[in-house]
Enzyme design. Structure first.
Site, short mmCIF file in Angstrom:
data_model
loop_
_atom_site.label_atom_id
_atom_site.label_comp_id
_atom_site.label_asym_id
_atom_site.label_seq_id
_atom_site.Cartn_x
_atom_site.Cartn_y
_atom_site.Cartn_z
N HIS A 282 -4.78 22.27 60.05
CA HIS A 282 -4.17 21.01 60.51
C HIS A 282 -3.27 21.20 61.73
CE1 HIS A 282 -5.83 19.46 56.85
NE2 HIS A 282 -5.04 20.21 56.11
N LYS B 197 8.37 8.02 58.27
CA LYS B 197 6.97 7.68 58.07
C LYS B 197 6.76 6.24 57.58
CE LYS B 197 3.13 10.50 57.44
NZ LYS B 197 2.87 11.88 57.66
N ARG C 115 8.16 11.88 71.69
CA ARG C 115 8.57 13.00 72.55
C ARG C 115 7.38 13.42 73.41
NH1 ARG C 115 5.52 16.90 70.15
NH2 ARG C 115 5.18 16.64 67.94
N GLU D 168 -1.98 10.24 50.81
CA GLU D 168 -2.85 9.36 51.59
C GLU D 168 -4.29 9.58 51.18
OE1 GLU D 168 -2.40 10.28 55.74
OE2 GLU D 168 -0.35 9.56 55.78
P1 ADP Z 1 1.97 16.71 61.24
O1 ADP Z 1 2.98 15.66 61.52
O2 ADP Z 1 2.43 17.75 60.26
O3 ADP Z 1 1.34 17.30 62.46
P2 ADP Z 1 -0.15 14.75 60.84
O4 ADP Z 1 0.08 13.65 59.90
O5 ADP Z 1 -0.05 14.47 62.31
O6 ADP Z 1 0.80 15.98 60.45
O7 ADP Z 1 -1.58 15.38 60.55
C1 ADP Z 1 -2.05 16.58 61.13
C2 ADP Z 1 -3.53 16.74 60.89
O8 ADP Z 1 -3.82 16.75 59.47
C3 ADP Z 1 -4.40 15.61 61.43
O9 ADP Z 1 -4.69 15.77 62.77
C4 ADP Z 1 -5.63 15.71 60.54
O10 ADP Z 1 -6.49 16.75 60.96
C5 ADP Z 1 -5.05 16.09 59.20
N1 ADP Z 1 -4.80 14.85 58.41
C6 ADP Z 1 -3.62 14.22 58.27
N2 ADP Z 1 -3.74 13.12 57.48
C7 ADP Z 1 -5.03 13.06 57.11
C8 ADP Z 1 -5.81 12.14 56.30
N3 ADP Z 1 -5.25 11.09 55.70
N4 ADP Z 1 -7.13 12.38 56.17
C9 ADP Z 1 -7.72 13.44 56.79
N5 ADP Z 1 -7.06 14.35 57.54
C10 ADP Z 1 -5.73 14.16 57.71
#
Ligand code: ADP
Length: 474
Positions: free
Chosen positions: A256, A137, A313, A221
């Site tokens: 999520h 990350k 991927r 975050e």
């Molecule tokens: P993963 O890798 O577990 O799939 P992600 O970082 O891609 O996680 O996030 C998945 C989802 O979580 C995003 O699509 C969003 O809906 C929510 N999310 C992640 N980070 C944030 C953030 N900083 N603020 C608001 N929602 C978030």
């Protein structure tokens, strides 16, 4: 004929990338994605090879390959697909030219990609150092910053104590989101809105992460309120060309995790689309990205977009991009791994033109009336929705199939393609209504509720849509 045309091709076009045809592919995966890759292999005249765990002896992906070999005898079901030395041994013994990792399992493990290459087999994906960098990350965020892509404000690295959490929250304000540093797939996340809850929530989230992922480290975050999740599909070749295949909107999420995906993103401002796709291409060029990949963004209500991550991927939702562009992403991945360049594949940016809208629904064997509890067992009756504009990608969607409790609960992906969003919704709705599945519970009633929701049909949903509309569960 094939040999002859290949020679002419080589003589006329081959200048820099080394071209080495792939004659056989092993897919280090199971279920629908393994079948998806086998189909591409067969169409390209490439020998396809499956691996399967002891528990998957009767699963369909075995039958759809030219050959299949058992892996991980005596191991727990998921571990079997993670046995790197054994998978490589099978590949070596069976004259395999290339390995496709699918999604999940080993697909984002740089050590796997490296081990494949070290054994003299090609890895169908980006170079191992790029896989590593994008999976880390902190390194991914640095790459984004270096290519002028805006990121969500967050901790510089993993955080392990509630003191550090307090410090971040005092400095940047609330709300924030805690994410398990070693988590994924939307699991291990928690939103915190009150200062007095920061310590307790952090400790709780961290110990949950330790239990689930073996490590309690967390990222923090700023939480973006009501964002849309929009991601850009990319293809890069081995000589530095990168194109985008437009974007997907994956805002319909439960906990999520993506449930319904749309391409292109409905009512996205043309300027924002242009900026996002430019940023994604720039980022990919910056890290010398080759093969298929996705850059994920969150877009806030004002249209500001923030980088969240790169998925190095193929993704579950790649199908909607294929439908609107007419480009077979898996075949492209294979051709790129052979050393063909994007112009040789006819893929220059101006030639990639999206047409209409596509929606993908993930039909899962989960019971929406019981908090989406996974169901397993034998499918007694199965009739699917079909017809014009409907595509089905699945592995165990047939009468007599046994749904195993050991793996994820994806039964079949239904993809609809039509000229505009309302007709695409109505086509999907019609197809879902044609389904008859007995023996296991599915989430079809829930998906129908989503498709009939006026906000969804109008193309204006954000990631809070499912949580804020409890009537969708009825
Ligand atoms: P993963 O890798 O577990 O799939 P992600 O970082 O891609 O996680 O996030 C998945 C989802 O979580 C995003 O699509 C969003 O809906 C929510 N999310 C992640 N980070 C944030 C953030 N900083 N603020 C608001 N929602 C978030």
């Amino acid at each position: 004929i094939f040999k002859k045309s290949l020679k002419i091709y080589n003589k006329n076009f081959r200048t820099y990338a080394e071209y080495k045809p792939i004659r056989s592919i092993l897919v280090a995966n199971r279920g629908e994605i393994a079948i998806r890759v086998f189909r591409a292999c067969t169409e390209l005249g490439i020998r396809s090879v499956a691996i399967y765990s002891e528990q998957d002896k009767m699963q369909m992906h075995r039958q759809k390959a030219d050959e299949s070999y058992m892996v991980g005898r005596g191991l727990p079901p998921v571990q079997a697909y993670l046995s790197i030395p054994e998978i490589i041994k099978i590949a070596k013994e069976n004259d395999i030219d290339a390995i496709h990792p699918g999604y999940g399992f080993l697909s984002e493990r740089a050590d796997f990609a490296q081990a494949v290459i070290d054994s003299g087999i090609r890895f169908i994906g980006p170079d191992p150092d790029v896989v590593h960098r994008m999976g880390d990350k902190v390194a991914a965020r640095e790459a984004a910053i270096a290519s002028n892509v805006q990121i969500v404000p967050g901790t510089d690295g993993p955080v392990t104590t509630s003191d550090e959490a307090m410090e971040f929250c005092s400095k940047h304000g609330l709300p924030v989101i805690f994410k398990a540093a070693y988590g994924g797939g939307g699991r291990g996340m928690r939103v915190v809105r009150k200062m007095q809850e920061v310590r307790e929530m952090f400790d709780r989230a961290s110990s949950e992460a330790k239990f689930a992922f073996g490590n309690g480290a967390m990222f923090i975050e700023k939480f973006i309120e009501r964002p849309r999740h929009i991601e850009v599909q990319l293809l890069g070749d081995k000589v530095g060309n990168v194109v985008h295949l437009y974007e997907r909107d994956c805002s319909v999420q439960r906990r999520h995790q993506k449930v319904v995906e749309i391409a292109p993103a409905p009512s996205l401002d043309t300027n924002i689309r242009k900026k996002m796709t430019d940023c994604a291409v720039k980022l990919a060029k910056h890290v010398k990205y080759s093969n298929a990949g996705t850059v994920e963004f969150l877009v806030d209500e004002e249209g500001n977009f923030y980088f969240i991550e790169v998925n190095a991927r193929l993704q579950v939702e790649h199908t909607v991009t294929e439908e609107i562009t007419g480009i077979d992403l898996v075949q492209s991945q294979i051709r790129i791994a052979e050393g063909l360049t994007l112009p040789e594949l006819g893929m220059t940016q101006d030639k990639i033109v999206p047409r209409g809208y596509a929606i993908q629904c993930r039909i899962t064997t989960e019971d929406p009336s019981k908090q989406f509890q996974p169901d397993s067992g034998r499918i007694e009756v199965f009739r699917s929705g079909e017809g014009m504009g409907i595509r089905l990608d699945g592995a165990s969607a047939y009468a007599g199939a046994t749904i195993s409790p050991y793996y994820d609960s994806l039964l079949v992906k239904v993809i609809a393609h039509a000229a505009d969003l309302p007709s695409c919704c109505s086509k999907m709705n019609r197809a879902l209504r044609e389904f008859r599945v007995r023996g296991v519970k599915t989430n079809i009633p829930f998906l129908l509720n989503v498709l009939e929701d006026q906000k969804f049909v109008n193309g204006i949903v954000d990631t809070s849509f499912i949580d804020e509309n409890p009537q969708l569960f009825q």
